[in-house]
Design a protein around this motif. Structure first.
Motif, mmCIF file in Angstrom:
data_model
loop_
_atom_site.group_PDB
_atom_site.id
_atom_site.type_symbol
_atom_site.label_atom_id
_atom_site.label_comp_id
_atom_site.label_asym_id
_atom_site.label_seq_id
_atom_site.Cartn_x
_atom_site.Cartn_y
_atom_site.Cartn_z
ATOM 1 N N MET A 194 0.837 -1.183 0.000
ATOM 2 C CA MET A 194 0.000 0.000 0.000
ATOM 3 C C MET A 194 0.881 1.244 0.000
ATOM 4 O O MET A 194 1.893 1.316 0.684
ATOM 5 C CB MET A 194 -0.905 -0.018 1.223
ATOM 6 N N ALA A 195 0.514 2.243 -0.761
ATOM 7 C CA ALA A 195 1.297 3.470 -0.876
ATOM 8 C C ALA A 195 1.127 4.325 0.376
ATOM 9 O O ALA A 195 0.088 4.311 1.025
ATOM 10 C CB ALA A 195 0.849 4.253 -2.112
ATOM 11 N N SER A 196 2.169 5.062 0.709
ATOM 12 C CA SER A 196 2.117 5.945 1.862
ATOM 13 C C SER A 196 1.343 7.217 1.514
ATOM 14 O O SER A 196 0.976 7.446 0.373
ATOM 15 C CB SER A 196 3.542 6.286 2.301
ATOM 16 N N SER A 197 1.119 8.049 2.524
ATOM 17 C CA SER A 197 0.414 9.302 2.268
ATOM 18 C C SER A 197 1.338 10.273 1.540
ATOM 19 O O SER A 197 2.551 10.081 1.478
ATOM 20 C CB SER A 197 -0.072 9.899 3.582
ATOM 21 N N LEU A 198 0.778 11.321 1.006
ATOM 22 C CA LEU A 198 1.536 12.288 0.206
ATOM 23 C C LEU A 198 2.177 13.319 1.129
ATOM 24 O O LEU A 198 1.557 14.294 1.530
ATOM 25 C CB LEU A 198 0.622 12.967 -0.808
ATOM 26 N N VAL A 199 3.441 13.052 1.502
ATOM 27 C CA VAL A 199 4.225 13.960 2.348
ATOM 28 C C VAL A 199 5.630 14.058 1.798
ATOM 29 O O VAL A 199 6.092 13.182 1.077
ATOM 30 C CB VAL A 199 4.283 13.498 3.826
ATOM 31 N N ARG A 200 6.314 15.149 2.152
ATOM 32 C CA ARG A 200 7.712 15.316 1.765
ATOM 33 C C ARG A 200 8.578 14.645 2.821
ATOM 34 O O ARG A 200 8.524 15.014 3.991
ATOM 35 C CB ARG A 200 8.072 16.798 1.668
ATOM 36 N N PRO A 201 9.373 13.632 2.447
ATOM 37 C CA PRO A 201 10.208 12.937 3.436
ATOM 38 C C PRO A 201 11.362 13.802 3.916
ATOM 39 O O PRO A 201 11.822 14.698 3.212
ATOM 40 C CB PRO A 201 10.726 11.726 2.669
ATOM 41 N N ARG A 202 11.828 13.522 5.118
ATOM 42 C CA ARG A 202 12.982 14.249 5.657
ATOM 43 C C ARG A 202 14.285 13.638 5.162
ATOM 44 O O ARG A 202 15.299 14.317 5.100
ATOM 45 C CB ARG A 202 12.944 14.244 7.175
ATOM 46 N N GLN A 203 14.281 12.364 4.783
ATOM 47 C CA GLN A 203 15.479 11.697 4.286
ATOM 48 C C GLN A 203 15.250 11.276 2.837
ATOM 49 O O GLN A 203 14.136 10.979 2.444
ATOM 50 C CB GLN A 203 15.807 10.476 5.125
ATOM 51 N N GLY A 204 16.318 11.247 2.064
ATOM 52 C CA GLY A 204 16.235 10.821 0.674
ATOM 53 C C GLY A 204 15.792 11.912 -0.276
ATOM 54 O O GLY A 204 15.460 11.652 -1.414
ATOM 55 N N LYS A 205 15.799 13.151 0.196
ATOM 56 C CA LYS A 205 15.387 14.252 -0.666
ATOM 57 C C LYS A 205 16.619 14.934 -1.240
ATOM 58 O O LYS A 205 17.724 14.805 -0.714
ATOM 59 C CB LYS A 205 14.532 15.244 0.106
ATOM 60 N N ILE A 206 16.434 15.681 -2.319
ATOM 61 C CA ILE A 206 17.536 16.432 -2.903
ATOM 62 C C ILE A 206 17.344 17.928 -2.643
ATOM 63 O O ILE A 206 18.205 18.578 -2.096
ATOM 64 C CB ILE A 206 17.689 16.137 -4.407
ATOM 65 N N ILE A 207 16.198 18.475 -3.002
ATOM 66 C CA ILE A 207 15.943 19.900 -2.756
ATOM 67 C C ILE A 207 14.903 20.040 -1.643
ATOM 68 O O ILE A 207 15.229 20.360 -0.525
ATOM 69 C CB ILE A 207 15.504 20.639 -4.036
ATOM 70 N N ALA A 208 13.650 19.794 -1.966
ATOM 71 C CA ALA A 208 12.586 19.957 -0.969
ATOM 72 C C ALA A 208 11.876 18.652 -0.658
ATOM 73 O O ALA A 208 11.081 18.598 0.261
ATOM 74 C CB ALA A 208 11.580 20.989 -1.457
ATOM 75 N N GLY A 209 12.121 17.616 -1.427
ATOM 76 C CA GLY A 209 11.482 16.332 -1.179
ATOM 77 C C GLY A 209 10.191 16.108 -1.931
ATOM 78 O O GLY A 209 9.501 15.120 -1.702
ATOM 79 N N VAL A 210 9.842 17.012 -2.837
ATOM 80 C CA VAL A 210 8.593 16.890 -3.594
ATOM 81 C C VAL A 210 8.624 15.642 -4.478
ATOM 82 O O VAL A 210 7.685 14.836 -4.450
ATOM 83 C CB VAL A 210 8.326 18.158 -4.444
ATOM 84 N N ALA A 232 10.554 12.996 -4.239
ATOM 85 C CA ALA A 232 10.638 11.804 -3.395
ATOM 86 C C ALA A 232 9.279 11.465 -2.812
ATOM 87 O O ALA A 232 8.873 10.301 -2.762
ATOM 88 C CB ALA A 232 11.663 12.013 -2.288
ATOM 89 N N GLY A 233 8.540 12.468 -2.368
ATOM 90 C CA GLY A 233 7.209 12.248 -1.814
ATOM 91 C C GLY A 233 6.231 11.719 -2.848
ATOM 92 O O GLY A 233 5.455 10.801 -2.574
#
Length: 60
Positions: A1-17, A19-20
């Motif tokens: 099941m897919a997670s909710s639509l949030v910007r992660p704190r880890q694994g992001k490059i700029i803002a996490g958009v 990645a989220g």
């Protein structure tokens, strides 16, 4: 099941958009990032990214 639509704190490059979005829809982060780059060259990818950055909440 897919997670909710949030910007992660880890694994992001700029803002996490990207990645989220990738985590939410279960696709490759690189593919989403590439899509934003292409969309930015031929369309309004930068505007879409900034809007998503403002709208998407940060994850825990």
């Amino acid at each position: 099941m897919a997670s909710s639509l949030v910007r992660p704190r880890q694994g992001k490059i700029i803002a996490g958009v990207c990645a989220g979005l990738a985590d939410r829809f279960g696709i490759s982060r690189g593919l989403v990032r590439l899509g934003f780059v292409v969309f930015g060259i031929v369309g309004a990818g930068e505007i879409a990214y900034i809007i998503a950055w403002i709208v998407m909440p940060k994850g825990d």
